[in-house]
Design a protein around this motif. Structure first.
Motif, PDB file in Angstrom:
ATOM      1  N   SER A  89       0.823  -1.205   0.000  1.00  0.00           N
ATOM      2  CA  SER A  89       0.000   0.000   0.000  1.00  0.00           C
ATOM      3  C   SER A  89       0.862   1.261   0.000  1.00  0.00           C
ATOM      4  CB  SER A  89      -0.934   0.022   1.211  1.00  0.00           C
ATOM      5  OG  SER A  89      -0.175   0.053   2.416  1.00  0.00           O
ATOM      6  N   VAL A  90       0.229   2.352  -0.420  1.00  0.00           N
ATOM      7  CA  VAL A  90       0.907   3.646  -0.503  1.00  0.00           C
ATOM      8  C   VAL A  90      -0.024   4.722   0.046  1.00  0.00           C
ATOM      9  CG1 VAL A  90       1.899   5.390  -2.039  1.00  0.00           C
ATOM     10  CG2 VAL A  90       2.226   2.967  -2.542  1.00  0.00           C
ATOM     11  N   ILE A  91       0.539   5.676   0.790  1.00  0.00           N
ATOM     12  CA  ILE A  91      -0.203   6.844   1.252  1.00  0.00           C
ATOM     13  C   ILE A  91       0.556   8.092   0.814  1.00  0.00           C
ATOM     14  CG2 ILE A  91      -1.016   8.171   3.243  1.00  0.00           C
ATOM     15  CD1 ILE A  91      -1.469   5.580   4.715  1.00  0.00           C
ATOM     16  N   LEU A  92      -0.149   8.989   0.162  1.00  0.00           N
ATOM     17  CA  LEU A  92       0.416  10.266  -0.264  1.00  0.00           C
ATOM     18  C   LEU A  92      -0.356  11.385   0.415  1.00  0.00           C
ATOM     19  CD1 LEU A  92       1.232  11.376  -3.926  1.00  0.00           C
ATOM     20  CD2 LEU A  92      -0.089  12.849  -2.407  1.00  0.00           C
ATOM     21  N   THR A  93       0.340  12.245   1.099  1.00  0.00           N
ATOM     22  CA  THR A  93      -0.263  13.433   1.704  1.00  0.00           C
ATOM     23  C   THR A  93       0.292  14.653   0.994  1.00  0.00           C
ATOM     24  OG1 THR A  93      -0.371  12.315   3.845  1.00  0.00           O
ATOM     25  CG2 THR A  93      -0.636  14.708   3.844  1.00  0.00           C
ATOM     26  N   GLY A  94      -0.597  15.576   0.606  1.00  0.00           N
ATOM     27  CA  GLY A  94      -0.108  16.751  -0.108  1.00  0.00           C
ATOM     28  C   GLY A  94      -1.230  17.675  -0.530  1.00  0.00           C
ATOM     29  N   GLN A  95      -1.053  18.295  -1.681  1.00  0.00           N
ATOM     30  CA  GLN A  95      -2.039  19.237  -2.194  1.00  0.00           C
ATOM     31  C   GLN A  95      -2.426  18.856  -3.619  1.00  0.00           C
ATOM     32  OE1 GLN A  95      -1.719  23.376  -1.551  1.00  0.00           O
ATOM     33  NE2 GLN A  95      -0.584  23.209   0.364  1.00  0.00           N
ATOM     34  N   ALA A  96      -3.699  19.020  -3.922  1.00  0.00           N
ATOM     35  CA  ALA A  96      -4.201  18.779  -5.277  1.00  0.00           C
ATOM     36  C   ALA A  96      -4.118  20.080  -6.061  1.00  0.00           C
ATOM     37  CB  ALA A  96      -5.639  18.278  -5.229  1.00  0.00           C
ATOM     38  N   VAL A  97      -3.492  20.001  -7.216  1.00  0.00           N
ATOM     39  CA  VAL A  97      -3.334  21.166  -8.082  1.00  0.00           C
ATOM     40  C   VAL A  97      -4.177  20.955  -9.331  1.00  0.00           C
ATOM     41  CG1 VAL A  97      -1.706  22.528  -9.458  1.00  0.00           C
ATOM     42  CG2 VAL A  97      -0.996  21.577  -7.237  1.00  0.00           C
ATOM     43  N   PHE A  98      -5.030  21.926  -9.650  1.00  0.00           N
ATOM     44  CA  PHE A  98      -5.795  21.858 -10.887  1.00  0.00           C
ATOM     45  C   PHE A  98      -4.868  22.216 -12.044  1.00  0.00           C
ATOM     46  CE2 PHE A  98      -9.038  22.317  -7.690  1.00  0.00           C
ATOM     47  CZ  PHE A  98     -10.108  21.556  -8.161  1.00  0.00           C
ATOM     48  N   VAL A  99      -4.653  21.272 -12.944  1.00  0.00           N
ATOM     49  CA  VAL A  99      -3.722  21.492 -14.054  1.00  0.00           C
ATOM     50  C   VAL A  99      -4.390  22.382 -15.099  1.00  0.00           C
ATOM     51  CG1 VAL A  99      -2.409  20.393 -15.909  1.00  0.00           C
ATOM     52  CG2 VAL A  99      -2.589  19.279 -13.661  1.00  0.00           C
ATOM     53  N   GLU A 100      -3.781  23.526 -15.355  1.00  0.00           N
ATOM     54  CA  GLU A 100      -4.319  24.477 -16.328  1.00  0.00           C
ATOM     55  C   GLU A 100      -3.534  24.466 -17.638  1.00  0.00           C
ATOM     56  OE1 GLU A 100      -7.081  25.859 -15.812  1.00  0.00           O
ATOM     57  OE2 GLU A 100      -7.319  25.571 -13.637  1.00  0.00           O
ATOM     58  N   ALA A 101      -2.244  24.175 -17.577  1.00  0.00           N
ATOM     59  CA  ALA A 101      -1.420  24.150 -18.785  1.00  0.00           C
ATOM     60  C   ALA A 101      -1.909  23.038 -19.708  1.00  0.00           C
ATOM     61  CB  ALA A 101       0.041  23.941 -18.421  1.00  0.00           C
ATOM     62  N   ARG A 102      -2.285  23.407 -20.910  1.00  0.00           N
ATOM     63  CA  ARG A 102      -2.900  22.438 -21.815  1.00  0.00           C
ATOM     64  C   ARG A 102      -1.967  21.278 -22.148  1.00  0.00           C
ATOM     65  NH1 ARG A 102      -7.569  22.887 -24.625  1.00  0.00           N
ATOM     66  NH2 ARG A 102      -7.901  21.435 -26.363  1.00  0.00           N
ATOM     67  N   ALA A 103      -0.679  21.560 -22.337  1.00  0.00           N
ATOM     68  CA  ALA A 103       0.263  20.497 -22.694  1.00  0.00           C
ATOM     69  C   ALA A 103       0.359  19.452 -21.583  1.00  0.00           C
ATOM     70  CB  ALA A 103       1.635  21.090 -22.985  1.00  0.00           C
ATOM     71  N   GLU A 104       0.446  19.901 -20.338  1.00  0.00           N
ATOM     72  CA  GLU A 104       0.517  18.965 -19.210  1.00  0.00           C
ATOM     73  C   GLU A 104      -0.781  18.188 -19.068  1.00  0.00           C
ATOM     74  OE1 GLU A 104       1.429  18.906 -14.368  1.00  0.00           O
ATOM     75  OE2 GLU A 104       1.271  20.815 -15.456  1.00  0.00           O
ATOM     76  N   LYS A 105      -1.887  18.885 -19.251  1.00  0.00           N
ATOM     77  CA  LYS A 105      -3.204  18.257 -19.135  1.00  0.00           C
ATOM     78  C   LYS A 105      -3.367  17.159 -20.191  1.00  0.00           C
ATOM     79  CE  LYS A 105      -8.070  19.699 -18.740  1.00  0.00           C
ATOM     80  NZ  LYS A 105      -8.989  20.858 -18.810  1.00  0.00           N
ATOM     81  N   GLN A 106      -3.006  17.484 -21.426  1.00  0.00           N
ATOM     82  CA  GLN A 106      -3.145  16.509 -22.502  1.00  0.00           C
ATOM     83  C   GLN A 106      -2.205  15.332 -22.302  1.00  0.00           C
ATOM     84  OE1 GLN A 106      -3.725  18.104 -26.346  1.00  0.00           O
ATOM     85  NE2 GLN A 106      -3.135  16.245 -27.441  1.00  0.00           N
ATOM     86  N   ALA A 107      -0.989  15.599 -21.850  1.00  0.00           N
ATOM     87  CA  ALA A 107      -0.025  14.514 -21.616  1.00  0.00           C
ATOM     88  C   ALA A 107      -0.535  13.540 -20.553  1.00  0.00           C
ATOM     89  CB  ALA A 107       1.318  15.097 -21.203  1.00  0.00           C
ATOM     90  N   ALA A 108      -1.156  14.078 -19.507  1.00  0.00           N
ATOM     91  CA  ALA A 108      -1.694  13.219 -18.451  1.00  0.00           C
ATOM     92  C   ALA A 108      -2.844  12.366 -18.970  1.00  0.00           C
ATOM     93  CB  ALA A 108      -2.151  14.067 -17.272  1.00  0.00           C
ATOM     94  N   LEU A 109      -3.756  12.972 -19.732  1.00  0.00           N
ATOM     95  CA  LEU A 109      -4.893  12.223 -20.267  1.00  0.00           C
ATOM     96  C   LEU A 109      -4.428  11.171 -21.266  1.00  0.00           C
ATOM     97  CD1 LEU A 109      -7.462  15.138 -20.726  1.00  0.00           C
ATOM     98  CD2 LEU A 109      -7.509  13.334 -18.986  1.00  0.00           C
ATOM     99  N   GLU A 110      -3.448  11.513 -22.078  1.00  0.00           N
ATOM    100  CA  GLU A 110      -2.928  10.532 -23.031  1.00  0.00           C
ATOM    101  C   GLU A 110      -2.244   9.376 -22.308  1.00  0.00           C
ATOM    102  OE1 GLU A 110      -0.471  12.680 -25.758  1.00  0.00           O
ATOM    103  OE2 GLU A 110      -2.181  13.465 -26.903  1.00  0.00           O
ATOM    104  N   ALA A 111      -1.630   9.666 -21.165  1.00  0.00           N
ATOM    105  CA  ALA A 111      -0.987   8.600 -20.390  1.00  0.00           C
ATOM    106  C   ALA A 111      -2.024   7.617 -19.851  1.00  0.00           C
ATOM    107  CB  ALA A 111      -0.180   9.192 -19.240  1.00  0.00           C
TER     108      ALA A 111
END
Length: 199
Positions: A89-111
Motif C-alpha cells: 500500500s501507498v499513502i500520499l499526503t499533499g495538495q491537489a493542483v488543478f492542471v491548467e497548462a494544456r500540454a501537461e493536461k493533454q499529456a496526463a490524459l494521453e498517459a
C-alpha cells in the motif's frame, strides 16, 4: 511508522504506485468531516494525476482547501493459516493542483490511454480531443509519500515461499490454491526460481 520493517524506500514506493490504477482520495468536506472517494489514477514523471468532471462535491472541497490524502492498496491477499493478510500500500499526503497548462493536461490524459488502455490509442485520443475542455485534471503534489508492505515472507530456511504473478503482480502462496493461467515467480530471501505457468 510503528513497524519500521514494513516501510518501503522511496524508489520502491514509486514503483509500487506505478503498478496500481485505483485509490482513494480524501479531502476536507463540510463541517470539518473528511470525504473520501474512489478514483483511478496514473503516474507520469513520478507525479500522480487524476481526472474528473470539472464539477461536483469533490471539486468543491478541493477548491476550498487543496490539502488532501491519497491512498492505494496495490495488492492484498488473506493468509488463512497465519490469521493475517499480506498487502502492498501507498499513502500520499499533499495538495491537489488543478492542471491548467494544456500540454501537461493533454499529456496526463494521453498517459491514461497509453498505459491503461493499450491498443485503443486512436479512439482514446479522439475522446481526449473532444472532452479535454470538459475534463478536470488534478496533479497531487506530495509533502509526504509512504509505502508499506507485508508480503507474507516465511522465516529463512522454510520451504514455503511467497510468489508473485508476473502478469498481474498478485502475491500468492505455494500452499494456497493456484490461479489458473497466471505466471508466477517463486521468491525467497536469497534467490529467484524459474517462472512456471499455472494451468
Amino acid at each position: 511508522m510503528h513497524k519500521a520493517s514494513r516501510q518501503l524506500p522511496e524508489d520502491e514506493t514509486l514503483e509500487l504506485l506505478k503498478r496500481g490504477d485505483h485509490g482513494t482520495l480524501s479531502v476536507q468536506g463540510d463541517d470539518g468531516y473528511p470525504y473520501a472517494t474512489p478514483v483511478n489514477y496514473i503516474v507520469v514523471h513520478d507525479k500522480v494525476y487524476l481526472h474528473s468532471a470539472p464539477y461536483g462535491y469533490k471539486i468543491q472541497c478541493l477548491e476550498r482547501n487543496p490539502k488532501c490524502c491519497f491512498s492505494a492498496i496495490v495488492s492484498t491477499r488473506i493468509i488463512p493459516e497465519k490469521i493475517t493478510a499480506a498487502y502492498e500500500s501507498v499513502i500520499l499526503t499533499g495538495q491537489a493542483v488543478f492542471v491548467e497548462a494544456r500540454a501537461e493536461k493533454q499529456a496526463a490524459l494521453e498517459a491514461f490511454v497509453t498505459q491503461k488502455h493499450p491498443g485503443y490509442e486512436e479512439i482514446g485520443f479522439q475522446m481526449i480531443a473532444k472532452q479535454i475542455d470538459k475534463t478536470a485534471v488534478l496533479r497531487l503534489d506530495p509533502v509526504a509519500l509512504t509505502g508499506k508492505a507485508y508480503r507474507g515472507c516465511p522465516p529463512a530456511g522454510k520451504k514455503s515461499h511467497p510468489q508473485r504473478c508476473v502478469r498481474c503482480g498478485w502475491l500468492c502462496s505455494l500452499n494456497m490454491q493456484n490461479r489458473p493461467g497466471h505466471l508466477k515467480v517463486a521468491v525467497s530471501y536469497t534467490h529467484l526460481t524459474l517462472p512456471t505457468i499455472l494451468l
